[in-house]
Design a protein around this motif. Structure first.
Motif, short mmCIF file in Angstrom:
data_model
loop_
_atom_site.label_atom_id
_atom_site.label_comp_id
_atom_site.label_asym_id
_atom_site.label_seq_id
_atom_site.Cartn_x
_atom_site.Cartn_y
_atom_site.Cartn_z
N PRO A 1 0.83 -1.22 0.00
CA PRO A 1 0.00 0.00 0.00
C PRO A 1 0.86 1.26 0.00
O PRO A 1 1.76 1.42 0.82
N LEU A 2 0.60 2.13 -0.95
CA LEU A 2 1.31 3.41 -1.06
C LEU A 2 0.31 4.55 -0.96
O LEU A 2 -0.74 4.53 -1.61
N ASP A 3 0.64 5.52 -0.16
CA ASP A 3 -0.16 6.74 -0.06
C ASP A 3 0.65 7.87 -0.68
O ASP A 3 1.76 8.15 -0.23
N ILE A 4 0.10 8.51 -1.70
CA ILE A 4 0.76 9.65 -2.33
C ILE A 4 0.36 10.89 -1.54
O ILE A 4 -0.80 11.29 -1.54
N LEU A 5 1.32 11.46 -0.84
CA LEU A 5 1.03 12.59 0.03
C LEU A 5 1.03 13.91 -0.73
O LEU A 5 0.16 14.76 -0.50
N LYS A 6 2.00 14.09 -1.62
CA LYS A 6 2.10 15.36 -2.34
C LYS A 6 2.88 15.14 -3.62
O LYS A 6 3.85 14.40 -3.66
N VAL A 7 2.43 15.82 -4.68
CA VAL A 7 3.14 15.83 -5.95
C VAL A 7 3.34 17.29 -6.32
O VAL A 7 2.38 18.06 -6.38
N GLU A 8 4.60 17.66 -6.54
CA GLU A 8 4.91 19.06 -6.84
C GLU A 8 6.04 19.10 -7.87
O GLU A 8 7.17 18.71 -7.57
N GLY A 9 5.73 19.56 -9.07
CA GLY A 9 6.75 19.63 -10.11
C GLY A 9 7.25 18.24 -10.46
O GLY A 9 6.50 17.37 -10.87
N ARG A 10 8.56 18.01 -10.27
CA ARG A 10 9.16 16.70 -10.55
C ARG A 10 9.28 15.84 -9.30
O ARG A 10 9.79 14.74 -9.36
N ASP A 11 8.86 16.34 -8.15
CA ASP A 11 9.03 15.64 -6.88
C ASP A 11 7.70 15.10 -6.37
O ASP A 11 6.65 15.66 -6.64
N CYS A 12 7.79 14.02 -5.58
CA CYS A 12 6.61 13.49 -4.91
C CYS A 12 7.04 12.86 -3.59
O CYS A 12 8.18 12.44 -3.43
N TRP A 13 6.10 12.84 -2.67
CA TRP A 13 6.32 12.28 -1.34
C TRP A 13 5.30 11.18 -1.10
O TRP A 13 4.11 11.38 -1.35
N LEU A 14 5.78 10.02 -0.65
CA LEU A 14 4.94 8.84 -0.46
C LEU A 14 5.03 8.36 0.98
O LEU A 14 6.05 8.57 1.65
N ARG A 15 3.98 7.68 1.43
CA ARG A 15 3.97 7.00 2.72
C ARG A 15 3.66 5.54 2.48
O ARG A 15 2.81 5.21 1.64
N MET A 16 4.36 4.67 3.18
CA MET A 16 4.16 3.22 3.04
C MET A 16 4.46 2.54 4.37
O MET A 16 5.07 3.16 5.25
N PRO A 17 4.04 1.30 4.54
CA PRO A 17 4.39 0.58 5.77
C PRO A 17 5.91 0.47 5.92
O PRO A 17 6.63 0.27 4.94
N ARG A 18 6.36 0.62 7.13
CA ARG A 18 7.79 0.64 7.40
C ARG A 18 8.49 -0.64 6.95
O ARG A 18 9.62 -0.61 6.44
N ASP A 19 7.84 -1.77 7.11
CA ASP A 19 8.44 -3.05 6.74
C ASP A 19 8.64 -3.21 5.24
O ASP A 19 9.43 -4.05 4.80
N ASP A 20 7.93 -2.44 4.43
CA ASP A 20 8.00 -2.56 2.98
C ASP A 20 8.99 -1.60 2.33
O ASP A 20 9.16 -1.62 1.11
N LEU A 21 9.66 -0.78 3.11
CA LEU A 21 10.57 0.22 2.53
C LEU A 21 11.72 -0.43 1.76
O LEU A 21 12.06 0.02 0.66
N GLY A 22 12.31 -1.48 2.29
CA GLY A 22 13.42 -2.14 1.61
C GLY A 22 13.03 -2.66 0.24
O GLY A 22 13.75 -2.47 -0.74
N ALA A 23 11.90 -3.34 0.17
CA ALA A 23 11.43 -3.88 -1.11
C ALA A 23 11.08 -2.75 -2.08
O ALA A 23 11.38 -2.82 -3.27
N PHE A 24 10.44 -1.69 -1.55
CA PHE A 24 10.08 -0.55 -2.40
C PHE A 24 11.33 0.12 -2.96
O PHE A 24 11.41 0.41 -4.16
#
Length: 142
Positions: free
Chosen positions: A76-99
C-alpha cells in the motif's frame, strides 16, 4: 510590616500553584508503523516532465510489479504530495526495503520517445526529516 509579609506570602503561594503541572501521558515511539519516501522523476528530454498523482502511481506500480510480481502490487502506497518533478509517499515501514529495491532496479518508461525514471531522494521514518531538503546537493556539488 505584617501587611507586607502577608503580601509576599500570597505571591509565593500563587507562584507555586502556577509551577504545578501534571503529566497525563508519556509515549515513546520506537518503531513507527509508516515510513516516508521522497522521489524525483528524471527524463532524457530537455523539457522537464511535470508529475501528477496518476503518473506516480503508475510508475510505482510498474516498478513494484516488475521487481516483486503480484506481491509488489499489494504494497500500500499513499501519495502525500506531488509538486513539479518531486513526490512524497507514505508506506508501511516493513515494505521500505522492497520498495527502494524496486524503484532502484526499475528501468523507467518510454512515452513518445521520452524516457522517464524515478530516483529516491530520501527516506525516513519521520516526514519532517524529508521536508526542506532542497539544496542539500549544492553543498557537495558547489
Amino acid at each position: 510590616m505584617t501587611e507586607m509579609a502577608d503580601t509576599s506570602m500570597t505571591g509565593t503561594q500563587s507562584a507555586a500553584k502556577l509551577k504545578k503541572s501534571h503529566e497525563l501521558v508519556t509515549a515513546t515511539i520506537r518503531a513507527p508503523r509508516f515510513t516516508y519516501a521522497h522521489l524525483e522523476v528524471f527524463s532524457n528530454s530537455t523539457k522537464l516532465p511535470e508529475l501528477d498523482a496518476l503518473q506516480v502511481r503508475s510508475y510505482c506500480t510498474s516498478a513494484l510489479k516488475q521487481f516483486l510480481g503480484t506481491t509488489g502490487i499489494g504494497i500500500p502506497l499513499d501519495i502525500l504530495k506531488v509538486e513539479g518533478r518531486d513526490c512524497w509517499l507514505r508506506m508501511p515501514r516493513d515494505d521500505l526495503g522492497a520498495f527502494a529495491a524496486a524503484i532502484t532496479a526499475w528501468q523507467g518508461s518510454v512515452q513518445d520517445g521520452t524516457h522517464s525514471t524515478l530516483r529516491i531522494r530520501g527516506c525516513s521514518d519521520w516526514l519532517g526529516a524529508l521536508v526542506g531538503r532542497d539544496g542539500q546537493e549544492k553543498l557537495w556539488t558547489g
